[in-house]
Design an enzyme around this catalytic site. Sequence first.
Site, PDB file in Angstrom:
ATOM      1  N   ASP A   1       0.830  -1.204   0.000  1.00  0.00           N
ATOM      2  CA  ASP A   1       0.000   0.000   0.000  1.00  0.00           C
ATOM      3  C   ASP A   1       0.870   1.261   0.000  1.00  0.00           C
ATOM      4  OD1 ASP A   1      -2.809   0.986   0.400  1.00  0.00           O
ATOM      5  OD2 ASP A   1      -1.902   1.915   2.162  1.00  0.00           O
TER       6      ASP A   1
ATOM      7  N   GLU B   1      14.249 -15.247   0.430  1.00  0.00           N
ATOM      8  CA  GLU B   1      14.639 -16.365   1.304  1.00  0.00           C
ATOM      9  C   GLU B   1      13.682 -17.535   1.127  1.00  0.00           C
ATOM     10  OE1 GLU B   1      14.499 -14.750   5.247  1.00  0.00           O
ATOM     11  OE2 GLU B   1      16.208 -13.412   4.887  1.00  0.00           O
TER      12      GLU B   1
HETATM   13  C1  NOJ Z   1      -4.433   2.970  -0.870  1.00  0.00           C
HETATM   14  C2  NOJ Z   1      -5.552   2.035  -0.541  1.00  0.00           C
HETATM   15  O1  NOJ Z   1      -5.875   1.312  -1.698  1.00  0.00           O
HETATM   16  C3  NOJ Z   1      -6.677   2.885  -0.029  1.00  0.00           C
HETATM   17  O2  NOJ Z   1      -7.864   2.148   0.115  1.00  0.00           O
HETATM   18  C4  NOJ Z   1      -6.263   3.507   1.280  1.00  0.00           C
HETATM   19  O3  NOJ Z   1      -7.260   4.396   1.716  1.00  0.00           O
HETATM   20  C5  NOJ Z   1      -4.955   4.286   1.120  1.00  0.00           C
HETATM   21  N1  NOJ Z   1      -3.982   3.579   0.364  1.00  0.00           N
HETATM   22  C6  NOJ Z   1      -4.357   4.583   2.474  1.00  0.00           C
HETATM   23  O4  NOJ Z   1      -3.900   3.392   3.061  1.00  0.00           O
END
Ligand code: NOJ
Length: 572
Positions: free
Chosen positions: A219, A269
């Site tokens: 993310d 790994e």
């Molecule tokens: C991207 C994620 O896909 C989204 O749903 C989220 O709100 C933001 N990153 C923050 O983590």
Amino acid sequence: MPNAVQTTPEVGLDGITEDPDWWRQAAVYQIYPRSFADSNGDGIGDLVGITSRIPHLAALGVDAVWLSPFYPSALADGGYDVDDYRDVDPKLGTLADFDAMIAALHDAGIKLVIDIVPNHSSNQHPWFKEALSAPKGSPERDRYIFRDGTGPDGAQPPSDWESMFGGPAWEPVGDGQFYLHLFAREQPDFNWENQEVRADFLATLRFWSDRGVDGFRVDVAHGLAKDLTADPLATWAELDSATTDGSHPFWDRDGVHSIYAEWRKVLNEYDPPRTAVAEAWVAPSRRARFASPDSLGQSFNFDLLSADFDAGQFRVVITEDLALSGKSGSSSTWVLSNHDVVRHATRYGLPPKDAHCTIWPGRAWLLTGGTRPALERNLGLRRARAATLLMLALPGSAYLYQGEELGLHEIADIPDEARQDPTFFRNGDVDVGRDGCRIPLPWSAGGPSFGFGTAAAHLPQPAGFGRLSVETQEGDPSSTLWMYRDALRLRRRLQSSERLRWVDSGYPDVLHFQRDGGWESVTNFQDQPIALPDGEILISSSVVTDGRLPANSTAWLVRREPETPGKHVREG
Ligand code: NOJ
Ligand code: CA
């Protein structure tokens, strides 16, 4: 917490060594767990619910599942606010449920990719609680990004930066300091210069890899390295126009790559090496850094998702992205929908981008009050089916979002009091947020939540949702569900090399290409039918009659092939 290490199988159950390149052309199905299937009638989707629906995933024919966050969370941002990176949210189940789910997925031949959220934790994370009760300048505060206030009395935030969800990106903590949160205030950003933060994420990668997880979706992968040393910090207006050359103070700085080099060593790994795909909203030319084999290995390409249903735009995106992914040594990643964007059936039924309907943020059209442009539902779905078939014919991996196999539209009519997305609470006057693509799935024609569970779902489902349910579509060979199943089965059989050769169709708004093995995909973006080349139609997104492909449709075909697979022409 006990680290229940399981031996990673080097050899599959069938005795064949696992293919380390399984991800290159995989069809990956994203599950947003709270909205997939509810096993215990509390209205919230859970891990046992996912396990119970594995037959659906197997029948669909996906290679892997990408599971959005399932960690303990107060749900300030749909689970992207993580309290504990090495546990399961009790509302969703237990680690034992997780182990049972992964075993059942693997038994069905489906890999599991999980979301990891390294840019920020939640404000309920023990480290953040420690930071709040520790003094300024303490090692506890150093795991996050704290700065002194500004202005004559220090009451002003360190800068005018805004959060991605709207409102200020700095939150005061009452002792003259503020912490940075690029997303919700419940999501404090980590300080990735801190060695404890680095080490802890390596432990998390090992924890889940040891449990058999096949890969990670990272993310906000482009946000971890930050340079907040400038004094004063750049203004929000300056940042808005910042270049994409790595000089932005928090997006896409080169420093992130030393983090992922460390991650890659850990991922390697394992046998097969664990995969990783970056959610990195960066300039296409800088995507390769995330996708290279000594980094995460793959990076999302959101260009197709950002394009209108337009032959010219699609062609440019496909050509450029294949060239770029070729350079990085990775494969391309195609996405039309996910949990952050308006579903593609809806996007394609609205006027193009200038009607501000394309990607998050930008859902003003969903607001009631006369600003909503007319949605052509049938046209949107017809185009969505065509775009999906085109995407599934492309070399590289395809990421599908739960419910798109049912042709679901964005759900606009959600009462304010039922909304959950922080975007709505911070910025609701211009953006109603992402709840409309996160409505719990309809599995059955009837019942209190159309088979999602035995009680009402946590986000309201529309009346009539049962008409789109898996149960209803099962019985209809012309349904979108059957088109996805047929396409995924064919794709698995037909995919070979990652080469694509454009074919001149002779029409201006038609994309026609050939894959190795002699199969071809033709998409007609025009308003008029076109003549297809002579051949066997393998599948089409709307009915092909007399060799003519209708408007807004895709067909796959082979020109000459003695033992062609059966015809799979489906009604649009
Ligand atoms: C991207 C994620 O896909 C989204 O749903 C989220 O709100 C933001 N990153 C923050 O983590
Ligand atoms: Ca539940």
